[in-house]
Scaffold this motif. Structure first.
Motif, short mmCIF file in Angstrom:
data_model
loop_
_atom_site.label_atom_id
_atom_site.label_comp_id
_atom_site.label_asym_id
_atom_site.label_seq_id
_atom_site.Cartn_x
_atom_site.Cartn_y
_atom_site.Cartn_z
N PRO A 127 26.62 -2.55 79.19
CA PRO A 127 27.18 -3.65 78.39
C PRO A 127 26.08 -4.18 77.45
N MET A 128 26.45 -4.45 76.19
CA MET A 128 25.45 -4.86 75.21
C MET A 128 25.93 -6.04 74.37
N TYR A 129 24.96 -6.81 73.90
CA TYR A 129 25.20 -7.85 72.90
C TYR A 129 24.33 -7.50 71.71
N GLY A 130 24.91 -7.56 70.49
CA GLY A 130 24.12 -7.20 69.33
C GLY A 130 24.58 -7.88 68.07
N LEU A 131 23.81 -7.67 67.03
CA LEU A 131 24.16 -8.18 65.70
C LEU A 131 23.68 -7.21 64.65
N ARG A 132 24.43 -7.17 63.56
CA ARG A 132 24.08 -6.35 62.41
C ARG A 132 24.15 -7.25 61.18
N ARG A 133 23.16 -7.11 60.29
CA ARG A 133 23.12 -7.86 59.04
C ARG A 133 22.78 -6.92 57.90
N ASN A 134 23.28 -7.27 56.72
CA ASN A 134 23.06 -6.46 55.53
C ASN A 134 21.76 -6.82 54.83
N ILE A 178 18.95 0.72 87.35
CA ILE A 178 19.41 -0.30 86.40
C ILE A 178 18.44 -0.28 85.22
N THR A 179 19.00 -0.09 84.03
CA THR A 179 18.18 0.14 82.85
C THR A 179 18.34 -0.98 81.82
N PRO A 180 17.25 -1.62 81.42
CA PRO A 180 17.32 -2.50 80.25
C PRO A 180 17.32 -1.64 78.99
N THR A 181 18.11 -2.03 78.01
CA THR A 181 18.23 -1.26 76.78
C THR A 181 18.05 -2.18 75.58
N MET A 182 17.39 -1.67 74.55
CA MET A 182 17.22 -2.44 73.31
C MET A 182 17.38 -1.51 72.12
N ARG A 183 18.05 -2.00 71.10
CA ARG A 183 18.15 -1.27 69.83
C ARG A 183 17.58 -2.20 68.75
N LEU A 184 16.61 -1.71 68.01
CA LEU A 184 16.03 -2.44 66.90
C LEU A 184 15.84 -1.42 65.79
N ALA A 185 16.69 -1.48 64.77
CA ALA A 185 16.69 -0.40 63.78
C ALA A 185 17.05 -0.89 62.39
N LEU A 186 16.53 -0.18 61.40
CA LEU A 186 16.95 -0.32 60.01
C LEU A 186 17.92 0.80 59.71
N GLY A 187 18.92 0.54 58.90
CA GLY A 187 19.92 1.56 58.66
C GLY A 187 20.36 1.66 57.21
N TYR A 188 20.97 2.80 56.91
CA TYR A 188 21.62 3.07 55.64
C TYR A 188 23.08 3.30 55.94
N LYS A 189 23.98 2.64 55.20
CA LYS A 189 25.42 2.77 55.49
C LYS A 189 26.15 3.41 54.33
N TYR A 190 27.21 4.13 54.70
CA TYR A 190 28.10 4.75 53.73
C TYR A 190 29.52 4.42 54.17
N GLY A 219 20.85 -6.04 51.02
CA GLY A 219 21.35 -5.44 49.79
C GLY A 219 22.71 -4.81 50.01
N LYS A 220 23.03 -3.80 49.19
CA LYS A 220 24.36 -3.19 49.23
C LYS A 220 24.48 -2.09 50.27
N ARG A 221 23.46 -1.26 50.47
CA ARG A 221 23.56 -0.08 51.31
C ARG A 221 22.74 -0.13 52.62
N PHE A 222 21.85 -1.09 52.74
CA PHE A 222 20.96 -1.11 53.90
C PHE A 222 21.33 -2.25 54.84
N ASN A 223 20.95 -2.07 56.11
CA ASN A 223 21.20 -3.11 57.11
C ASN A 223 20.14 -3.03 58.19
N TYR A 224 20.14 -4.03 59.05
CA TYR A 224 19.32 -3.97 60.25
C TYR A 224 20.18 -4.35 61.43
N GLU A 225 19.80 -3.87 62.59
CA GLU A 225 20.59 -4.11 63.78
C GLU A 225 19.67 -4.39 64.96
#
Length: 194
Positions: A131-138, A180-192, A140-146
């Protein structure tokens, strides 16, 4: 001023407060290197399917002199996401394109036993339900972080060897270790978006 207010109102009206119909992207960060797709299931739920390469390292493994042991391990996952605050963000004139919002999800993942590494790192197949809680933000137009965090069970599929005294040989038997595993995602992304 009046023209500015009218253009803002028309932009808000034209922007649905639903998740995107189909969203493709690429992310790179501290933990994952991933290609993903998010497909709309309902107005607030999207199904994310992902192929990623997880980075693992171990400074105690026999590595080339002056370096440490590292590996890229291929993993696949399916993650239904509930974006719960899209309408609230839209009402505050914040961007929601590209599923820019907060979400709750459950990550169903499988990690392979194959690894690309600079040593003889042994990777075991894994399966997980996180189970995860997260957020994504833009950006500019094509890039985001999560950013996302989670905690849940991971099953590591290994083999044990037993010595059979009657046959005088070792017998290999599979077993599964649950952690039991703690998990983290911290990433920059390109969207299409299609």
């Amino acid at each position: 001023m009046l023209l500015f207010c009218i253009s803002i109102a028309s932009h808000i009206k034209s922007q649905d407060s639903d998740v995107e119909g189909s969203l493709w992207g690429f992310q790179a960060g501290i933990l994952p290197l991933a290609i993903y797709n998010e497909t709309k299931l309902t107005n607030q739920i999207a199904l994310r399917s992902e192929l990623m390469f997880a980075f693992a390292f171990d400074p105690y493994i026999n590595a080339p002199k002056g370096s440490f042991g590292w590996a890229l391990i291929p993993k696949i996952s399916v993650e239904p996401r509930y974006y719960y605050n899209l309408r609230k963000r839209q009402a505050k004139l914040r961007r929601i394109d590209g599923n820019s919002g907060n979400y709750l999800s459950i990550n169903f993942g499988y990690g392979t036993q194959f690894a690309f590494s600079n040593t003889d790192i042994k990777a075991y197949p894994t399966s997980r339900v996180i189970p995860m809680y997260g957020l994504r933000r833009n950006i500019g137009k094509r890039f985001n972080y999560e950013f996302a965090v989670g905690l849940g069970p991971t099953w590591v599929h290994k083999n044990r060897y037993y010595y059979n005294f009657e046959k005088e040989e070792f017998i290999q038997r599979p077993f599964t270790e649950k952690v039991i595993t703690p998990t983290m995602r911290l990433a920059l992304g390109y969207k299409y978006i299609r």
